[in-house]
Design a protein around this motif. Structure first.
Motif, PDB file in Angstrom:
ATOM      1  N   ASN A   1       0.856  -1.319   0.115  1.00  0.00           N
ATOM      2  CA  ASN A   1      -0.300  -0.327  -0.003  1.00  0.00           C
ATOM      3  C   ASN A   1       0.480   1.175   0.093  1.00  0.00           C
ATOM      4  OD1 ASN A   1      -1.953  -1.747   0.151  1.00  0.00           O
ATOM      5  ND2 ASN A   1      -2.358  -1.737   2.273  1.00  0.00           N
ATOM      6  N   GLN A   2       1.545   0.924  -0.910  1.00  0.00           N
ATOM      7  CA  GLN A   2       2.685   2.518  -0.691  1.00  0.00           C
ATOM      8  C   GLN A   2       2.282   3.151  -2.250  1.00  0.00           C
ATOM      9  OE1 GLN A   2       6.013  -0.110  -0.157  1.00  0.00           O
ATOM     10  NE2 GLN A   2       6.424   1.089   2.911  1.00  0.00           N
ATOM     11  N   SER A   3       1.333   3.178  -2.956  1.00  0.00           N
ATOM     12  CA  SER A   3       1.281   3.754  -4.404  1.00  0.00           C
ATOM     13  C   SER A   3       1.936   5.320  -4.569  1.00  0.00           C
ATOM     14  CB  SER A   3      -0.229   4.108  -4.819  1.00  0.00           C
ATOM     15  OG  SER A   3      -0.609   4.153  -3.714  1.00  0.00           O
ATOM     16  N   LYS A   4       2.147   5.614  -3.284  1.00  0.00           N
ATOM     17  CA  LYS A   4       2.573   7.094  -3.749  1.00  0.00           C
ATOM     18  C   LYS A   4       4.015   7.094  -2.989  1.00  0.00           C
ATOM     19  CE  LYS A   4       1.326   8.489   1.146  1.00  0.00           C
ATOM     20  NZ  LYS A   4       0.415   9.604   2.231  1.00  0.00           N
ATOM     21  N   TYR A   5       4.672   6.675  -3.034  1.00  0.00           N
ATOM     22  CA  TYR A   5       6.167   6.542  -2.643  1.00  0.00           C
ATOM     23  C   TYR A   5       6.779   5.551  -4.023  1.00  0.00           C
ATOM     24  CZ  TYR A   5       4.716   8.172   1.934  1.00  0.00           C
ATOM     25  OH  TYR A   5       4.016   8.501   2.693  1.00  0.00           O
ATOM     26  N   ILE A   6       6.355   4.762  -4.722  1.00  0.00           N
ATOM     27  CA  ILE A   6       6.585   3.702  -4.959  1.00  0.00           C
ATOM     28  C   ILE A   6       7.090   3.548  -6.211  1.00  0.00           C
ATOM     29  CG2 ILE A   6       4.801   3.134  -6.497  1.00  0.00           C
ATOM     30  CD1 ILE A   6       7.247   0.110  -5.002  1.00  0.00           C
TER      31      ILE A   6
ATOM     32  N   LEU B   1      14.393  -2.831  -0.856  1.00  0.00           N
ATOM     33  CA  LEU B   1      13.598  -1.748  -0.293  1.00  0.00           C
ATOM     34  C   LEU B   1      12.907  -2.067  -0.209  1.00  0.00           C
ATOM     35  CD1 LEU B   1      15.665   0.784  -3.843  1.00  0.00           C
ATOM     36  CD2 LEU B   1      15.897   0.773  -1.131  1.00  0.00           C
ATOM     37  N   ASP B   2      12.373  -0.794   0.487  1.00  0.00           N
ATOM     38  CA  ASP B   2      10.872  -0.908   0.409  1.00  0.00           C
ATOM     39  C   ASP B   2      10.328   0.142  -0.593  1.00  0.00           C
ATOM     40  OD1 ASP B   2      10.391  -3.133   3.166  1.00  0.00           O
ATOM     41  OD2 ASP B   2      11.055  -1.352   4.707  1.00  0.00           O
ATOM     42  N   GLY B   3       9.330   0.084   0.177  1.00  0.00           N
ATOM     43  CA  GLY B   3       8.728   0.456  -1.011  1.00  0.00           C
ATOM     44  C   GLY B   3       8.533   2.515  -1.188  1.00  0.00           C
ATOM     45  N   ASP B   4       8.746   2.199  -0.156  1.00  0.00           N
ATOM     46  CA  ASP B   4       8.766   4.223   0.405  1.00  0.00           C
ATOM     47  C   ASP B   4       9.995   4.830   0.665  1.00  0.00           C
ATOM     48  OD1 ASP B   4       9.699   2.045   2.826  1.00  0.00           O
ATOM     49  OD2 ASP B   4       7.427   3.468   4.043  1.00  0.00           O
ATOM     50  N   ASP B   5      11.113   3.965   0.502  1.00  0.00           N
ATOM     51  CA  ASP B   5      12.508   3.869   0.281  1.00  0.00           C
ATOM     52  C   ASP B   5      12.708   4.207  -0.755  1.00  0.00           C
ATOM     53  OD1 ASP B   5      12.427   3.873   3.060  1.00  0.00           O
ATOM     54  OD2 ASP B   5      12.995   2.102   3.823  1.00  0.00           O
ATOM     55  N   PHE B   6      14.336   4.783  -0.865  1.00  0.00           N
ATOM     56  CA  PHE B   6      14.856   5.174  -2.716  1.00  0.00           C
ATOM     57  C   PHE B   6      16.437   5.314  -2.467  1.00  0.00           C
ATOM     58  CE2 PHE B   6      13.421   8.686  -0.742  1.00  0.00           C
ATOM     59  CZ  PHE B   6      14.085   9.672  -1.089  1.00  0.00           C
TER      60      PHE B   6
ATOM     61  N   ALA C   1      25.238  -1.373   9.836  1.00  0.00           N
ATOM     62  CA  ALA C   1      24.701  -0.644   7.791  1.00  0.00           C
ATOM     63  C   ALA C   1      23.596  -1.307   8.156  1.00  0.00           C
ATOM     64  CB  ALA C   1      25.174  -1.272   6.789  1.00  0.00           C
ATOM     65  N   ASN C   2      22.744   0.094   7.355  1.00  0.00           N
ATOM     66  CA  ASN C   2      21.031  -0.630   7.636  1.00  0.00           C
ATOM     67  C   ASN C   2      20.159  -1.471   6.249  1.00  0.00           C
ATOM     68  OD1 ASN C   2      20.801   2.425   9.096  1.00  0.00           O
ATOM     69  ND2 ASN C   2      19.149   1.946   9.268  1.00  0.00           N
ATOM     70  N   HIS C   3      19.561  -1.915   6.940  1.00  0.00           N
ATOM     71  CA  HIS C   3      18.886  -2.998   5.842  1.00  0.00           C
ATOM     72  C   HIS C   3      19.386  -2.199   4.473  1.00  0.00           C
ATOM     73  CE1 HIS C   3      15.881  -5.959   4.445  1.00  0.00           C
ATOM     74  NE2 HIS C   3      16.876  -6.222   4.650  1.00  0.00           N
ATOM     75  N   GLN C   4      18.097  -0.911   3.911  1.00  0.00           N
ATOM     76  CA  GLN C   4      18.608  -0.919   2.384  1.00  0.00           C
ATOM     77  C   GLN C   4      19.692  -0.458   2.255  1.00  0.00           C
ATOM     78  OE1 GLN C   4      17.166   0.891   5.259  1.00  0.00           O
ATOM     79  NE2 GLN C   4      15.640   1.892   5.253  1.00  0.00           N
TER      80      GLN C   4
ATOM     81  N   TRP D   1      15.796   6.442   4.168  1.00  0.00           N
ATOM     82  CA  TRP D   1      14.729   6.415   4.859  1.00  0.00           C
ATOM     83  C   TRP D   1      13.522   6.992   5.471  1.00  0.00           C
ATOM     84  CZ3 TRP D   1      15.320   3.427   9.753  1.00  0.00           C
ATOM     85  CH2 TRP D   1      14.342   2.380  10.941  1.00  0.00           C
ATOM     86  N   ARG D   2      12.600   6.773   4.459  1.00  0.00           N
ATOM     87  CA  ARG D   2      10.788   7.343   4.958  1.00  0.00           C
ATOM     88  C   ARG D   2      10.959   7.515   6.231  1.00  0.00           C
ATOM     89  NH1 ARG D   2       9.044  10.077   0.452  1.00  0.00           N
ATOM     90  NH2 ARG D   2       9.596   8.659  -1.372  1.00  0.00           N
ATOM     91  N   ILE D   3      10.777   8.538   7.189  1.00  0.00           N
ATOM     92  CA  ILE D   3      10.077   8.056   7.952  1.00  0.00           C
ATOM     93  C   ILE D   3       8.371   9.163   7.981  1.00  0.00           C
ATOM     94  CG2 ILE D   3      10.027   8.649  10.276  1.00  0.00           C
ATOM     95  CD1 ILE D   3      12.603   6.850   9.555  1.00  0.00           C
TER      96      ILE D   3
END
Length: 315
Positions: A13-18, A90-95, A157-160, A206-208
């Motif tokens: 449910n991350q269509s606005k970020y993907i 990557l999670d769908g809200d990260d880049f 180190a962070n996962h992403q 990482w988008r918080i």
């Protein structure tokens, strides 16, 4: 010299970020790359947003028939969908913000076959406040034996930001722990098997935001899930002596306990703060936290609505 690298993007449910996540992967300057999205969403919004990329030869989109959850989605990407010798999640809200991150990592893998992970710094973007905070983990390229992260306790180190050897990860049953700490549980065990590179660059954001699973989960469940630390420690017994492992365990429990406490502190939920203090008293400061709880209680007592009730001005 150019092994295939898979960027695995797990989304829910991350269509606005993907779109930003996918385009940041497509913008990597490394030539031999594939981008795979595994969509665990409850609707088709993400599929519609990504429609323009379906014919790209290095892009693939998969929609799960039913919601399988974050960890199972990670496993599906790693075991069933990816083809790369090396992978990154990557999670769908990260880049990505460094379009050379993958090419940098591959250059190290090519030089030393004992390297199992390459990680980098990260940028935290606090969406609500439109605020960025960068976190570097080193000032220069740092290559070290993975076991050393236990001997001188420090964070991963962070996962992403972590690009790792897919074959070895599969052999180690990556993402086996059914908790939000599953990525750390996996990476720590991988570190034990070889050498690690930390890059001084900031590779990803990482988008918080208010829908981050990391921050909205039930606190009592988070405390229960801290047993991922014990899972790592058990695996490490084959590589390190018990004294080193026990010191590392204490460090990790203290760090995670204070992290959980800091999240609840912002909510000013006194009942929950006291619960955490009782459950994790071995790892967090009683004196410091008691003062914080008393200060919050005083603030609540000074609230005008409460004061008026105390003085009988409200029924």
């Amino acid at each position: 010299m150019y092994p295939l690298v898979t960027v695995m993007i797990a989304t829910y449910n991350q269509s606005k970020y993907i779109l930003q996540a996918v385009e940041s992967a497509l913008n990597q300057d490394y030539s031999n790359i594939e981008i795979i999205v595994s969509d665990d969403s409850l609707n088709d919004d993400t599929k519609i947003v990504l429609e323009k990329y379906v014919n790209f030869k290095n892009f693939a989109y998969y929609k799960n028939d039913k919601n399988i959850g974050r960890i199972k989605n990670y496993r599906k990407l790693l075991y069933d969908l990816s083809n790369g010798k090396y992978v990154i999640m990557l999670d769908g809200d990260d880049f990505f913000i460094d379009n050379r991150h993958i090419s940098k990592a591959v250059s190290f893998f090519n030089k030393d076959e004992k390297i199992v992970v390459v990680g980098a710094g990260i940028n935290f973007f606090y969406e609500k406040d439109n605020f960025n905070k960068e976190l570097k983990i080193t000032e220069a390229n740092h290559i070290f034996e993975g076991k050393d992260i236990f001997k001188v306790p420090q964070f991963l180190a962070n996962h992403q930001t972590s690009i790792y050897n897919r074959k070895l990860a599969c052999e180690l049953d990556f993402y086996r722990h059914p908790s939000m700490g599953s990525d750390s549980e996996s990476l720590f065990r991988l570190y034990l098997r070889g050498r690690v590179v930390y890059l001084p660059s900031i590779s990803s954001t990482w988008r918080i935001h208010e829908e981050n699973t990391t921050f909205i989960r039930d606190i009592k469940l988070q405390i229960k899930e801290l047993d991922f630390i014990d899972s790592i420690a058990f695996d490490a017994m084959a590589f390190l002596n018990p004294i080193i492992i026990n010191k590392w365990k204490k460090f990790m429990y203290q760090a995670m306990a204070n992290h959980i406490y800091s999240i609840v502190l912002k909510s000013k939920d006194i009942k929950l703060l006291i619960f955490i203090q009782i459950k994790l008293f071995e790892y967090i400061s009683v004196k410091k936290n008691a003062k914080q709880i008393l200060r919050i209680l005083k603030e609540k007592l000074n609230d005008s609505s409460i004061t008026e009730c105390i003085h009988g001005k409200r029924s």
